[in-house]
Write a protein that holds these residues in place. Structure first.
Motif, PDB file in Angstrom:
ATOM      1  N   ASP A 134      -9.367  -9.950  -4.966  1.00  0.00           N
ATOM      2  CA  ASP A 134      -7.819 -10.122  -5.528  1.00  0.00           C
ATOM      3  C   ASP A 134      -8.121  -9.624  -7.084  1.00  0.00           C
ATOM      4  OD1 ASP A 134      -6.293 -11.254  -3.483  1.00  0.00           O
ATOM      5  OD2 ASP A 134      -7.242 -13.195  -3.846  1.00  0.00           O
ATOM      6  N   THR A 257       0.112  -9.228 -12.037  1.00  0.00           N
ATOM      7  CA  THR A 257       0.143  -8.166 -10.782  1.00  0.00           C
ATOM      8  C   THR A 257      -1.087  -8.560  -9.992  1.00  0.00           C
ATOM      9  OG1 THR A 257       1.612  -6.965 -12.027  1.00  0.00           O
ATOM     10  CG2 THR A 257       0.767  -6.051 -10.033  1.00  0.00           C
ATOM     11  N   ARG A 258      -1.023  -9.090  -8.979  1.00  0.00           N
ATOM     12  CA  ARG A 258      -2.303  -9.263  -8.123  1.00  0.00           C
ATOM     13  C   ARG A 258      -2.441  -7.936  -7.189  1.00  0.00           C
ATOM     14  NH1 ARG A 258      -2.347 -10.205  -2.330  1.00  0.00           N
ATOM     15  NH2 ARG A 258      -4.362 -10.956  -1.736  1.00  0.00           N
ATOM     16  N   HIS A 259      -3.566  -7.177  -7.172  1.00  0.00           N
ATOM     17  CA  HIS A 259      -3.866  -6.215  -6.258  1.00  0.00           C
ATOM     18  C   HIS A 259      -4.568  -6.723  -5.375  1.00  0.00           C
ATOM     19  CE1 HIS A 259      -1.882  -3.098  -8.943  1.00  0.00           C
ATOM     20  NE2 HIS A 259      -2.670  -3.889  -9.925  1.00  0.00           N
ATOM     21  N   ASP A 260      -4.584  -6.370  -4.006  1.00  0.00           N
ATOM     22  CA  ASP A 260      -5.155  -6.911  -2.800  1.00  0.00           C
ATOM     23  C   ASP A 260      -6.266  -5.770  -2.305  1.00  0.00           C
ATOM     24  OD1 ASP A 260      -6.378  -7.762  -0.778  1.00  0.00           O
ATOM     25  OD2 ASP A 260      -4.767  -7.947   0.581  1.00  0.00           O
ATOM     26  N   ALA A 261      -7.204  -5.723  -3.218  1.00  0.00           N
ATOM     27  CA  ALA A 261      -8.212  -4.704  -3.206  1.00  0.00           C
ATOM     28  C   ALA A 261      -9.134  -4.677  -1.941  1.00  0.00           C
ATOM     29  CB  ALA A 261      -9.186  -4.459  -4.328  1.00  0.00           C
ATOM     30  N   GLY A 266      -3.722  -1.620  -0.391  1.00  0.00           N
ATOM     31  CA  GLY A 266      -3.661  -2.178  -1.699  1.00  0.00           C
ATOM     32  C   GLY A 266      -4.967  -1.593  -2.534  1.00  0.00           C
ATOM     33  N   LYS A 269      -3.423   1.592  -3.891  1.00  0.00           N
ATOM     34  CA  LYS A 269      -2.556   1.417  -4.795  1.00  0.00           C
ATOM     35  C   LYS A 269      -3.022   0.992  -6.178  1.00  0.00           C
ATOM     36  CE  LYS A 269       1.212  -0.238  -1.623  1.00  0.00           C
ATOM     37  NZ  LYS A 269       1.993  -1.262  -1.291  1.00  0.00           N
ATOM     38  N   ALA A 270      -3.928  -0.079  -6.021  1.00  0.00           N
ATOM     39  CA  ALA A 270      -4.535  -0.423  -7.327  1.00  0.00           C
ATOM     40  C   ALA A 270      -5.431   0.819  -8.087  1.00  0.00           C
ATOM     41  CB  ALA A 270      -5.688  -1.304  -6.978  1.00  0.00           C
ATOM     42  N   GLU A 273      -2.593   2.727  -9.620  1.00  0.00           N
ATOM     43  CA  GLU A 273      -2.070   2.234 -10.877  1.00  0.00           C
ATOM     44  C   GLU A 273      -3.115   2.171 -12.089  1.00  0.00           C
ATOM     45  OE1 GLU A 273       0.458  -1.121 -10.505  1.00  0.00           O
ATOM     46  OE2 GLU A 273       0.960  -0.404  -8.512  1.00  0.00           O
TER      47      GLU A 273
END
Ligand code: G1P
Length: 294
Positions: A134, A257-261, A266, A269-270, A273
């Motif tokens: 996370d 904002t939480r990124h599900d790495a 996810g 996307k992270a 961004e």
């Protein structure tokens, strides 16, 4: 005043099966968003929250994590001789500012089990837990936000966010009542009950646990008291549910904002961004993305 939180535990012994083959010979915590490994984002978050002692729970095949937070004499020497001062500072920044120690989780028996492995190193003091899958982008570090609640209520607190019903069964989920705090009653909750990875139809709410916790040492007893749960593993959520019997536990809907790495989409996307937000890459990368005419 509750005791100061000086230590953060990073469970990092998982097998990383979702990212195979990338994680066959490399820990998933070392996968990078742009140019920084996932675990370093979490370590920097803890550091910027005022925590300097990092306990990493590792397993087999995780020595790259130890090397990463160690001094790399050859590399630093080479950067120094070539006058690459920016890179030298980037390489040194983390290892200079924190103390790291490691404990082994010999078998991957679950998140609760991993946290329990850190018991001796944590001792009888409060501590944070950070799951490096996370990655949280926020003005005030998420761990800092939880520490503020912990200091006010002298009670354990975990991060939550609202997630759509169709995704809820990937998370620990809380049943909680709002608590008025700092002029609002839509961020802080007192937990009534919690359940790890419920079926969507059985989830008590849409508030999912995200990988940031500030815990008190009593949690170790509670984790030790629970049986294997979801996935046949010792779950931290079950340990916290047990802790609820003897003391209040709070949930905080953090700002950021939480990124599900830990998930491929996810992670992608992270990456996009974070790359767009970079001063050295952002504008070229934006032009490139536009040129794709999707
Ligand atoms: C873990 C926790 C779960 C939490 C999630 C957040 O699950 O067990 O309660 O909601 O992290 O990322 P995992 O994703 O490791 O299966």
């Amino acid at each position: 005043m509750p005791a100061k939180v000086r230590k953060a535990v990073f469970p990092a012994a998982g097998l990383g099966t979702r990212f195979l083959p990338a994680t066959k010979a490399q820990p998933k915590e070392m996968l990078s968003l742009v140019d920084k490994p996932l675990i370093q984002y979490g370590v920097e978050e803890a550091m910027h929250s005022g925590i300097q002692n990092i306990i990493i729970v590792t397993g087999r095949g995780k020595s790259a994590i130890e090397d990463h937070f160690d001094v790399s004499f050859e590399l630093e020497n080479m950067l120094e001789t070539r006058g690459k001062t920016d890179l030298l500072a980037a390489v040194r920044a983390v290892s200079d500012m924190i103390n790291v120690c490691y404990v082994r989780q010999k078998e991957a028996l679950g998140l609760g089990h991993a946290v329990l492995r850190a018991r001796e190193l944590v001792g009888a003091e409060p501590f944070a837990v950070v799951l490096s899958d996370d990655v949280i982008d926020s003005e005030t570090p998420c761990v800092r936000q939880l520490l503020d609640i912990y200091q006010f209520f002298a009670a354990p607190v975990l991060a939550v966010m609202e997630v759509p019903r169709e995704n809820i069964s990937a998370y620990g989920v809380v049943d909680a009542e709002p608590v008025y705090h700092n002029g609002s009653s839509d961020r802080l909750f007192r937990i009534r009950d919690m359940v790890e990875k419920p079926k969507a139809s059985e989830a008590p709410s849409n508030l999912a646990i995200i990988g940031r916790y500030v815990l008190t040492p009593e949690v170790f007893e509670s984790i030790g008291a629970v049986e294997p749960g979801s996935g046949g593993e010792i779950q931290l959520t079950d340990g916290l549910k047990h802790l609820l019997r003897s003391r209040p536990v709070y949930a905080y809907r953090f700002e950021g904002t939480r990124h599900d790495a830990g998930d491929k989409l996810g992670f992608l996307k992270a990456t996009v961004e974070f790359a767009l937000a970079r001063h050295d890459l952002g504008s070229d990368f934006r032009e490139y993305l536009k040129s794709l005419k999707l």
